[in-house]
Every structure is written in C-alpha cells, then in structure tokens.
Write a protein that holds these residues in place. Structure first.
Motif: not given
Length: 251
Positions: A99-117
């Motif tokens: 998730m830290r790398e997703i944020l750094e790269r601004r990769i599109p992301v969809f989090g569900i349940g604990v994924g959103m948390q």
C-alpha cells in the motif's frame, strides 16, 4: 478494441495448521466481479521482497485490496483490544509495504473491508478499534451468527456510489468491528451508516483514483447493483491507463 486492464489482488495468508500446508487464498467474489467488469484479475501472494512489489506494480494497471482479519493496532502505536483478531504477520507486513508503494506511485486502488482501512491508515488516518466501545450508540455492524448481516447506508449523490446506486438509502452487507475514525487527508466520505460510521470513501486528489468500501459488494449476499462498483473501478483504471499512455507517447 483496447486490452482489458490487469488488476492485481492481494491475498489472505494462512500459516501451516497441523498437516495442512500454509496457503494463500482469495474468495471468488473479488476476481469474479472484476472479470465481469471487464478486467483481468491477477493474484498477488504475499512475498516479502521489495523488488517483487516494484515489478508487480510496474505491470498492473490497478490494485484491489481485499477484506480479511484485523490490522494489528500495535503496528500503529495503539493497544490491541481483546476483540482484535489480527491477520497473519506475513500478510500484514506485505500489505502495508504494498500500500505504501501504491500511494507513492498513485496506482489506482479499490479497498474493501480491511482493504479500505489499510488505505486510510497508510494515508495518515486512524481507526476505531472496537465500535461497541468507541461508539456505544452505533448500530450493530457485525453479527457473529450471520456473516451476511446487512444494514442501511446513506450515500452522497455526487460520488461513485451515487452513480452506482442513485440517491437515497441502500442496504449493504457489513461485518466489521473496526472502522475509520480520523479520515486521511485527500479523501472524502461518500457513504455512512445512519449512526455515522464511515462505510465508503474516495480520493479527492486529481492525480490518484482511489476508492474504498467498508461493506462487501463482492459477497454472496450482495445485490445485483454491487457489480457496478467494480465496473466504475475498472472504467476508472482504464481511463487512467489511457491518459498515462498518451502522456508517455507525447513525452
């Protein structure tokens, strides 16, 4: 015809139990709904190697972060409430790095349940550790006897959820005891339970397409409209992939 976007899916990890080997699994609702929405789902097992994470994110067009057990509050400097059922260390360590790398790269992301948390935590927010204690007047958000427990959700009309469901109240499948407390900067709430508990968020950042649902649109009890959340995500990924390709071609 454009190729279908590749969407990575993180995986639940289960350590060896007796004669049962350690394994990684993903409930079928996640990848079935992505496929129905026009994507190619790619399972990403938790391998603790930074180079592996970098290469995965080099190749996928977006990421889906699945639900599962609890994130361990100790990793964020909080006491672990007795109700917490932490996920395996191997998965949580991997998911946080991912998730830290997703944020750094601004990769599109969809989090569900604990994924959103997880999105909220990594982006600077925090969590209620146990709704019945932190918000004693809240409605039930989890029924141990009913994994398909449902409650009402109020959505913002000018949002992805608004495009999915239309205006007014809906009912969603909910099974969580932790929830977002402080929302991370750069996000807005697009769905709440009538008791105020946050159930959906989306990014307001122009350079990052990120959404999250605390409820579970992938589960067996989800309504037929829920597939449209996956369609909205896949279309958003497709648009951003096209924009990136145009930028690279003109560079």
């Amino acid at each position: 015809m454009s190729t279908r976007p590749l969407i990575g899916i993180n995986m639940e990890y289960r350590s060896m139990q007796g004669s049962n080997p350690a394994c990684s699994i993903v409930p079928s609702g996640y990848y079935d709904n992505l496929a129905l929405a026009g994507a190619i789902p790619v399972m990403i097992p938790p391998i603790d190697d930074d180079g592996y994470i970098h290469e995965i994110l080099d190749r996928v067009d977006g990421m889906l972060l699945i639900g599962g057990p609890d994130l361990d509050p100790i990793n964020d400097g909080f006491m672990r409430h007795e109700s917490v059922r932490p996920m395996e260390v191997r998965r949580e360590s991997f998911d946080r790095k991912l998730m830290r790398e997703i944020l750094e790269r601004r990769i599109p992301v969809f989090g569900i349940g604990v994924g959103m948390q997880l999105i909220n935590l990594v982006c600077g927010g925090n969590l209620f550790l146990h709704i019945p204690i932190d918000k004693p007047n809240a409605l039930p958000h989890k029924d141990p006897q009913d994994p398909n427990h449902r409650h009402t959700l109020i959505i913002e009309s000018d949002s992805i959820l608004g495009r999915t469901y239309g205006e007014g109240e809906i009912r969603v499948t909910s099974r969580h005891h932790m929830a977002i407390d402080k929302l991370a900067d750069g996000f807005r709430v697009t769905g709440r339970c009538p008791d105020g508990i946050i159930e959906a968020i989306e990014s307001e950042m122009l350079d990052w397409f990120a959404i999250g649902t605390q409820f579970h649109p992938e589960c067996n009890a989800a309504c037929k409209l829920d597939i449209r959340i996956f369609e909205e995500f896949v279309e958003g990924v497709r648009v951003r992939r096209g924009n990136r390709q145009l930028a690279e071609a003109s560079a």
